[in-house]
Design an enzyme around this catalytic site. Structure first.
Site, PDB file in Angstrom:
ATOM      1  N   GLN A 260       0.829  -1.210   0.000  1.00 13.10           N
ATOM      2  CA  GLN A 260       0.000   0.000   0.000  1.00 13.10           C
ATOM      3  C   GLN A 260       0.861   1.257   0.000  1.00 13.10           C
ATOM      4  O   GLN A 260       0.537   2.244  -0.662  1.00 13.10           O
ATOM      5  CB  GLN A 260      -0.917   0.013   1.225  1.00 13.10           C
ATOM      6  CG  GLN A 260      -2.073  -0.934   1.124  1.00 13.10           C
ATOM      7  CD  GLN A 260      -2.919  -0.686  -0.107  1.00 13.10           C
ATOM      8  OE1 GLN A 260      -3.519   0.363  -0.278  1.00 13.10           O
ATOM      9  NE2 GLN A 260      -2.977  -1.673  -0.996  1.00 13.10           N
ATOM     10  N   HIS A 263       1.877   2.927  -3.312  1.00 17.31           N
ATOM     11  CA  HIS A 263       0.884   3.610  -4.149  1.00 17.31           C
ATOM     12  C   HIS A 263       1.204   5.094  -4.276  1.00 17.31           C
ATOM     13  O   HIS A 263       1.095   5.676  -5.347  1.00 17.31           O
ATOM     14  CB  HIS A 263      -0.514   3.436  -3.563  1.00 17.31           C
ATOM     15  CG  HIS A 263      -1.252   2.255  -4.103  1.00 17.31           C
ATOM     16  ND1 HIS A 263      -1.586   2.127  -5.426  1.00 17.31           N
ATOM     17  CD2 HIS A 263      -1.736   1.140  -3.484  1.00 17.31           C
ATOM     18  CE1 HIS A 263      -2.236   0.982  -5.605  1.00 17.31           C
ATOM     19  NE2 HIS A 263      -2.333   0.366  -4.449  1.00 17.31           N
ATOM     20  N   GLU A 327      -9.840   1.068   4.154  1.00 16.67           N
ATOM     21  CA  GLU A 327     -10.160   0.642   2.796  1.00 16.67           C
ATOM     22  C   GLU A 327      -9.913  -0.865   2.675  1.00 16.67           C
ATOM     23  O   GLU A 327     -10.758  -1.607   2.150  1.00 16.67           O
ATOM     24  CB  GLU A 327      -9.281   1.407   1.809  1.00 16.67           C
ATOM     25  CG  GLU A 327      -9.479   0.984   0.359  1.00 16.67           C
ATOM     26  CD  GLU A 327      -8.441   1.594  -0.571  1.00 16.67           C
ATOM     27  OE1 GLU A 327      -8.680   1.591  -1.790  1.00 16.67           O
ATOM     28  OE2 GLU A 327      -7.386   2.067  -0.083  1.00 16.67           O
ATOM     29  N   HIS A 328      -8.755  -1.316   3.119  1.00 20.80           N
ATOM     30  CA  HIS A 328      -8.404  -2.739   3.110  1.00 20.80           C
ATOM     31  C   HIS A 328      -8.104  -3.175   4.541  1.00 20.80           C
ATOM     32  O   HIS A 328      -7.357  -2.496   5.248  1.00 20.80           O
ATOM     33  CB  HIS A 328      -7.160  -3.002   2.260  1.00 20.80           C
ATOM     34  CG  HIS A 328      -7.238  -2.465   0.869  1.00 20.80           C
ATOM     35  ND1 HIS A 328      -6.606  -1.289   0.487  1.00 20.80           N
ATOM     36  CD2 HIS A 328      -7.873  -2.934  -0.232  1.00 20.80           C
ATOM     37  CE1 HIS A 328      -6.847  -1.069  -0.791  1.00 20.80           C
ATOM     38  NE2 HIS A 328      -7.612  -2.035  -1.251  1.00 20.80           N
ATOM     39  N   ASP A 361      -6.642  -6.614  -5.443  1.00 23.41           N
ATOM     40  CA  ASP A 361      -6.353  -5.563  -6.426  1.00 23.41           C
ATOM     41  C   ASP A 361      -6.468  -6.081  -7.857  1.00 23.41           C
ATOM     42  O   ASP A 361      -6.739  -5.296  -8.770  1.00 23.41           O
ATOM     43  CB  ASP A 361      -4.935  -5.026  -6.213  1.00 23.41           C
ATOM     44  CG  ASP A 361      -4.907  -3.809  -5.308  1.00 23.41           C
ATOM     45  OD1 ASP A 361      -5.983  -3.331  -4.904  1.00 23.41           O
ATOM     46  OD2 ASP A 361      -3.797  -3.334  -5.000  1.00 23.41           O
ATOM     47  N   HIS A 420     -52.955  15.080   0.480  1.00 24.67           N
ATOM     48  CA  HIS A 420     -52.549  13.674   0.453  1.00 24.67           C
ATOM     49  C   HIS A 420     -53.729  12.785   0.852  1.00 24.67           C
ATOM     50  O   HIS A 420     -53.997  11.759   0.213  1.00 24.67           O
ATOM     51  CB  HIS A 420     -51.390  13.433   1.437  1.00 24.67           C
ATOM     52  CG  HIS A 420     -50.040  13.821   0.907  1.00 24.67           C
ATOM     53  ND1 HIS A 420     -49.712  15.113   0.612  1.00 24.67           N
ATOM     54  CD2 HIS A 420     -48.942  13.065   0.627  1.00 24.67           C
ATOM     55  CE1 HIS A 420     -48.450  15.167   0.190  1.00 24.67           C
ATOM     56  NE2 HIS A 420     -47.960  13.927   0.181  1.00 24.67           N
TER      57      HIS A 420
END
Length: 432
Positions: A260, A263, A327-328, A361, A420
């Site tokens: 990670q 990235h 995220e992970h 991924d 209504h």
């Protein structure tokens, strides 16, 4: 990297420990994105060419990828890479089809038939990054569910290379998903083009895909406009949280953290364990492994925001993870599935010592377009449902109106909405 003893931290220190890296969304960058959006909205393709010249140093005669470029990509791609993409697509297809929503109908009362129908979003725009690391996997991750959903028109925008061509692997991945319209536009200007439409690029109803800070700012700005498109989710820099016990392999953990970290310099990695000895071993492994990476400088910068946290119990580790909303989430425990009920908040979960996030991924079958920055507390990753509209349907007979109409009248009048109530009352009187 910073090692922390969770027990010794104050409440404020715990909050600080789980903070994401500082955002690079400065006022200047926000204003710059706004100018790009306005320029593209006003000048269309002319603005796109000018911005591509400015930011990518590329002069484009045409924005769209033509048949000759698609053919060259197919002819020139490494056969092993193409085979891997075909293999990955088959698993993505299987997973997405298994989890796709379905239509249904039920009788909620005699004469009252209610159901749900599904309709594909008409036109969707997919952003596929292709800067320092082109991501054909993202074309698959977005293309497969859009294909299953049945979207009428799918548009891909991806940045051009220095030679003015799109990344060949991205083109092959797009074609594998049946996508024919690919444009060589990147950055905020690509988001603007898909949001507003230009002479070449159609206006899209919803935008998908990860990107750098410029792309993410542009997505957040266009979706906030009164006539703006929807977006897939709030997203930003990549992140991973690893929970491990004393039986885990420190080399595996270090590799997951670095996967990670490479990235980008604003990626964040967090490691939580009940073993202080394991933390020490992981630190040694991280230093040894990062030195061997081609993207060492990027990963090293990201490690400035790394957190290695020692907790008294694994229950505390999962509480931290749920508060962080990664995220992970990688769970390297001796019986990882037994802990699954403890997890309430994560973009994607990887169970066991042999489930690196890298598989998600690329080719396990799950989707890698996931919420970041804590958005996993309320958002989910991309799925077939992301590309569909779910529309409720009800059909009511006279019998059904008599059965449930009085309920509606009572509730409408409780809310002081007499019109209504009358919409029901007049039908009840007419059918008496």
């Amino acid at each position: 990297m910073k090692t922390l003893d969770w027990v010794q931290l104050s409440a404020d220190e715990r909050v600080a420990a789980l903070a994401r890296p500082p955002s690079n969304s400065s006022e200047e960058r926000i204003a710059a994105v706004q100018r790009i959006l306005a320029q593209v909205r006003a000048d269309g393709d002319t603005a796109l060419r000018a911005l591509t010249r400015r930011f990518d140093n590329v002069e484009l005669d045409t924005l769209a990828v033509g048949e000759a470029e698609f053919a060259a990509a197919e002819a020139g791609i490494d056969p092993a890479l193409r085979a891997a993409m075909v293999e990955a697509k088959s698993r993505l297809d299987a997973w997405h089809r298994a989890g796709a929503p379905t239509e249904f109908e039920i009788d909620t009362a005699p004469g009252v038939r209610c159901g749900r129908v599904l309709r594909a979003i008409d036109t969707v725009g997919l952003y596929v990054p292709a800067g320092s690391a082109p991501l054909p996997s993202t074309a698959l991750m977005l293309g497969v569910p859009s294909q299953i959903a049945g979207c009428r028109e799918v548009v891909v925008c991806t940045p051009p290379r220095a030679d003015g061509m799109a990344d060949p692997a991205v083109l092959v991945a797009a074609r594998l998903c049946g996508i024919r319209r690919v444009f060589k536009i990147g950055g905020a200007q690509a988001i603007a083009a898909m949001a507003f439409g230009t002479e070449s690029i159609p206006r899209c109803d919803k935008l998908f895909g990860p990107g750098n800070a410029w792309v993410m700012l542009a997505k957040s700005q266009v979706t906030a406009l009164p006539d703006g498109p929807a977006i897939d989710m709030p997203a930003g820099p990549s992140e991973v949280l690893v929970i491990a016990d004393a039986g885990a392999n420190p080399a595996f953990i270090a590799a997951d953290l670095l996967a990670q970290a490479e990235h980008g310099p604003d990626s964040q990695v967090v490691f939580v364990t009940d073993s202080a000895a394991l933390v020490a071993a992981v630190e040694v492994e991280v230093r040894a492994q990062v030195a061997r990476l081609p993207r060492e400088a990027i990963a090293t910068k990201a490690l400035d925001f790394a957190r290695l946290i020692v907790v008294p119990t694994l229950d505390e580790a999962f509480a931290i993870s749920n508060a962080y909303g990664p995220e992970h989430l990688i769970v390297q425990l001796r019986d990882p599935r037994a802990w699954l009920p403890k997890i309430t908040c994560a973009g994607s979960i990887f169970l066991g010592d042999y489930a690196p996030e890298s598989l998600g991924d690329y080719c396990s079958g799950t989707n890698h377009v996931l919420p970041t920055g804590g958005a996993a507390r309320a958002w989910s990753g991309v799925s077939v449902a992301s590309f569909q509209r779910s529309i409720s349907v009800q059909q009511v007979s006279r019998e059904g109106l008599r059965a449930i109409g009085p309920c509606a009248v009572t509730m409408a009048r409780a809310e002081s909405l007499e019109a209504h109530a009358q919409a029901v009352v007049q039908r009840l009187e007419a059918s008496a």
